[in-house]
Design a protein around this motif. Structure first.
Motif, mmCIF file in Angstrom:
data_model
loop_
_atom_site.group_PDB
_atom_site.id
_atom_site.type_symbol
_atom_site.label_atom_id
_atom_site.label_comp_id
_atom_site.label_asym_id
_atom_site.label_seq_id
_atom_site.Cartn_x
_atom_site.Cartn_y
_atom_site.Cartn_z
ATOM 1 N N ARG A 90 -30.689 23.312 12.630
ATOM 2 C CA ARG A 90 -30.795 22.190 14.151
ATOM 3 C C ARG A 90 -30.671 20.708 14.080
ATOM 4 N NH1 ARG A 90 -33.993 25.356 16.659
ATOM 5 N NH2 ARG A 90 -32.965 26.620 17.597
ATOM 6 N N ARG A 91 -32.168 20.254 12.885
ATOM 7 C CA ARG A 91 -32.390 18.582 13.082
ATOM 8 C C ARG A 91 -31.265 17.845 12.267
ATOM 9 N NH1 ARG A 91 -34.032 15.340 13.496
ATOM 10 N NH2 ARG A 91 -35.947 14.814 12.666
ATOM 11 N N VAL A 92 -30.868 18.603 11.342
ATOM 12 C CA VAL A 92 -29.281 18.041 10.675
ATOM 13 C C VAL A 92 -28.749 18.132 11.720
ATOM 14 C CG1 VAL A 92 -28.226 18.501 8.797
ATOM 15 C CG2 VAL A 92 -30.071 19.198 8.254
ATOM 16 N N ARG A 93 -27.691 19.468 12.451
ATOM 17 C CA ARG A 93 -27.039 19.066 13.407
ATOM 18 C C ARG A 93 -26.682 17.946 14.658
ATOM 19 N NH1 ARG A 93 -27.662 23.233 18.066
ATOM 20 N NH2 ARG A 93 -29.285 22.441 18.321
ATOM 21 N N ILE A 147 -26.420 12.965 1.874
ATOM 22 C CA ILE A 147 -26.688 11.838 1.911
ATOM 23 C C ILE A 147 -25.049 10.476 1.903
ATOM 24 C CG2 ILE A 147 -28.165 9.961 1.531
ATOM 25 C CD1 ILE A 147 -29.814 11.381 3.533
ATOM 26 N N GLN A 148 -24.804 10.774 0.839
ATOM 27 C CA GLN A 148 -23.484 10.343 0.183
ATOM 28 C C GLN A 148 -22.037 10.305 1.148
ATOM 29 O OE1 GLN A 148 -21.798 11.602 -3.276
ATOM 30 N NE2 GLN A 148 -23.113 11.760 -4.062
ATOM 31 N N ALA A 149 -21.933 11.626 2.172
ATOM 32 C CA ALA A 149 -20.370 11.299 3.565
ATOM 33 C C ALA A 149 -21.283 10.134 4.565
ATOM 34 C CB ALA A 149 -20.884 13.335 4.010
ATOM 35 N N VAL A 150 -22.200 10.222 5.037
ATOM 36 C CA VAL A 150 -23.302 9.709 5.907
ATOM 37 C C VAL A 150 -22.946 8.384 5.651
ATOM 38 C CG1 VAL A 150 -25.359 8.965 6.956
ATOM 39 C CG2 VAL A 150 -24.608 11.384 6.508
ATOM 40 N N ARG A 151 -23.395 8.081 4.560
ATOM 41 C CA ARG A 151 -23.298 6.462 3.798
ATOM 42 C C ARG A 151 -21.795 6.228 4.053
ATOM 43 N NH1 ARG A 151 -26.273 7.043 -2.206
ATOM 44 N NH2 ARG A 151 -28.798 6.737 -1.252
ATOM 45 N N ALA A 152 -20.840 6.747 4.073
ATOM 46 C CA ALA A 152 -19.790 6.417 3.885
ATOM 47 C C ALA A 152 -19.521 6.103 5.037
ATOM 48 C CB ALA A 152 -18.933 8.037 2.723
ATOM 49 N N THR A 160 -13.810 15.522 19.312
ATOM 50 C CA THR A 160 -13.700 16.759 19.113
ATOM 51 C C THR A 160 -14.225 17.128 17.777
ATOM 52 O OG1 THR A 160 -10.787 16.512 19.607
ATOM 53 C CG2 THR A 160 -11.175 18.475 18.417
ATOM 54 N N VAL A 161 -13.830 16.094 17.003
ATOM 55 C CA VAL A 161 -15.355 16.591 15.953
ATOM 56 C C VAL A 161 -16.538 17.129 16.163
ATOM 57 C CG1 VAL A 161 -16.292 16.605 13.651
ATOM 58 C CG2 VAL A 161 -13.346 16.383 13.893
ATOM 59 N N ARG A 162 -17.635 15.856 16.889
ATOM 60 C CA ARG A 162 -18.477 16.050 17.956
ATOM 61 C C ARG A 162 -18.886 17.017 18.793
ATOM 62 N NH1 ARG A 162 -19.003 12.502 22.447
ATOM 63 N NH2 ARG A 162 -17.915 13.500 22.983
ATOM 64 N N SER A 209 -18.381 16.164 8.366
ATOM 65 C CA SER A 209 -18.808 17.351 9.451
ATOM 66 C C SER A 209 -18.508 18.480 8.357
ATOM 67 C CB SER A 209 -17.545 17.324 10.519
ATOM 68 O OG SER A 209 -16.468 17.580 9.861
ATOM 69 N N THR A 210 -18.139 18.478 7.615
ATOM 70 C CA THR A 210 -17.547 19.919 6.392
ATOM 71 C C THR A 210 -19.090 19.812 5.483
ATOM 72 O OG1 THR A 210 -15.423 18.573 6.072
ATOM 73 C CG2 THR A 210 -16.316 20.408 4.510
ATOM 74 N N VAL A 211 -19.630 18.321 5.274
ATOM 75 C CA VAL A 211 -20.924 19.242 4.434
ATOM 76 C C VAL A 211 -22.043 19.340 5.824
ATOM 77 C CG1 VAL A 211 -22.734 17.698 3.465
ATOM 78 C CG2 VAL A 211 -20.637 16.886 3.741
ATOM 79 N N PHE A 212 -22.381 19.055 6.880
ATOM 80 C CA PHE A 212 -22.595 20.183 7.995
ATOM 81 C C PHE A 212 -22.822 21.739 7.634
ATOM 82 C CE2 PHE A 212 -23.541 21.998 11.765
ATOM 83 C CZ PHE A 212 -24.484 21.956 11.936
#
Length: 348
Positions: A113-116, A54-59, A27-29, A97-100
């Motif tokens: 678009r690239r980050v999404r 970057i911190q969120a991605v590492r998590a 759903t989030v995706r 998703s929130t950080v995005f």
């Protein structure tokens, strides 16, 4: 034969936690993939955004690893452990998703678009991992689970390679388009320089019929090659335009004002149309050649190139030195299109 234990055989509460996690991540995706443009109400700190992202991605990467390890061998986690794992993974997903969503379109549509897309790739990898865990044997760590875990890591690692601002994002698009267009031109050049039937024709006494291999349908005639010439000129004008534009964006591209950011995005939108236009023309140039299709696709490509040149001309990346090559390439496009049409008309 003793049946291998499957996730379906584990505690129902653990499986249910994983199924809920899988549904939530999907759903989030989907929400991220279809995310509407976001606007910033005030000053936006792009550097702080990247640090937090970057911190969120590492998590997410760490939580995916914990999840994979927990279900790599029997016994499976207890219901309480399974619930805690699922909640921890979902928390990292929601944070990502929130950080995005923090990234506003005012920082550039190309960058967003690239980050999404990168965020969606991480969430895609995670859904695949959870799905594999639900359907894999618990006897040992399966290859599918290893591959899925690696896919999450790889998707997370890509964030370090993302463009940091909209100018760099547009430069990336230019580089990708140049490579695609160059490949199409080189493939055509290589085909034109080779005679695929030379080996057969060395022994043509053994072949029956005037045209045993249908050469007329698979080789170019002299007339065909004459028509191809200016078409190649159009395609090469496209490469020249993209290369010159790369230099102009690198030198003059500015991301300090909304207007200039918007102009870079306008350029990116037109840039993405060039390689399909070149491919459309290139396909028509292989035998047997369809002259009406060539005429149509050459006109489409010329129109796209002129649209791009006009977009460059009206943008902040076009200074006096850039105006010279813009005008030259505009003339080259006009010349090659007219020559193509003239030659096609002669063959009718």
């Amino acid at each position: 034969m003793k049946r291998k234990p499957m996730m379906a055989d584990c505690d129902g509460n653990v499986c249910e936690s994983l199924r809920k996690l899988l549904s939530s991540v999907r759903t989030v995706r989907d929400q991220v993939r279809d995310a509407e443009s976001n606007e910033s109400d005030g000053a936006f700190n792009l550097l702080n955004f990247w640090d937090t992202l970057i911190q969120a991605v590492r998590a997410v990467s760490q939580e995916a690893t914990k999840l994979s390890i927990a279900f790599s061998k029997p016994p499976p986690p207890s219901p309480q452990e399974g619930q805690m794992l699922s909640e921890s993974v979902l928390k990292s997903v929601l944070t990502l998703s929130t950080v995005f969503y923090w990234l506003p379109t005012s920082q550039g549509a190309s960058l967003r678009r690239r980050v999404r897309d990168a965020t969606v790739n991480v969430l895609d990898g995670l859904t695949q991992l959870v799905d594999v865990i639900l359907s894999s044997p618990l006897q040992s760590l399966t290859q599918d689970q290893l591959t899925s875990t690696g896919s999450v890591w790889s998707a997370c690692d890509q964030f370090a390679q993302l463009p940091q601002d909209n100018k760099v994002a547009v430069m990336e698009i230019l580089s990708e388009q140049i490579n695609v267009v160059k490949d199409a031109i080189q493939e055509l050049d290589q085909a034109l320089s080779q005679d695929p039937f030379s080996d057969f024709l060395d022994n043509d006494d053994d072949l029956e019929g005037d045209d045993p291999l249908g050469q007329q349908e698979t080789n170019w005639s002299d007339e065909d090659r004459r028509v191809i010439g200016p078409c190649q000129g159009l395609m090469k004008a496209g490469v020249a335009c993209l290369r010159k534009m790369t230099s102009a964006v690198r030198t003059n591209g500015d991301i300090t004002t909304p207007q200039n950011l918007s102009q870079l995005d306008d350029l990116a939108d037109v840039i993405r149309e060039i390689s399909p236009g070149v491919d459309g023309l290139a396909v028509c140039l292989y035998p047997p050649m369809d002259y009406s299709g060539i005429d149509n696709n050459a006109s489409k490509l010329a129109l796209l190139l002129k649209k791009l040149l006009e977009t460059i001309r009206s943008s902040h990346v076009c200074g006096e030195s850039e105006l010279t090559w813009v005008q030259f390439l505009d003339g080259a496009v006009t010349h090659n299109l007219q020559k193509t049409r003239d030659l096609i008309q002669e063959e009718k």
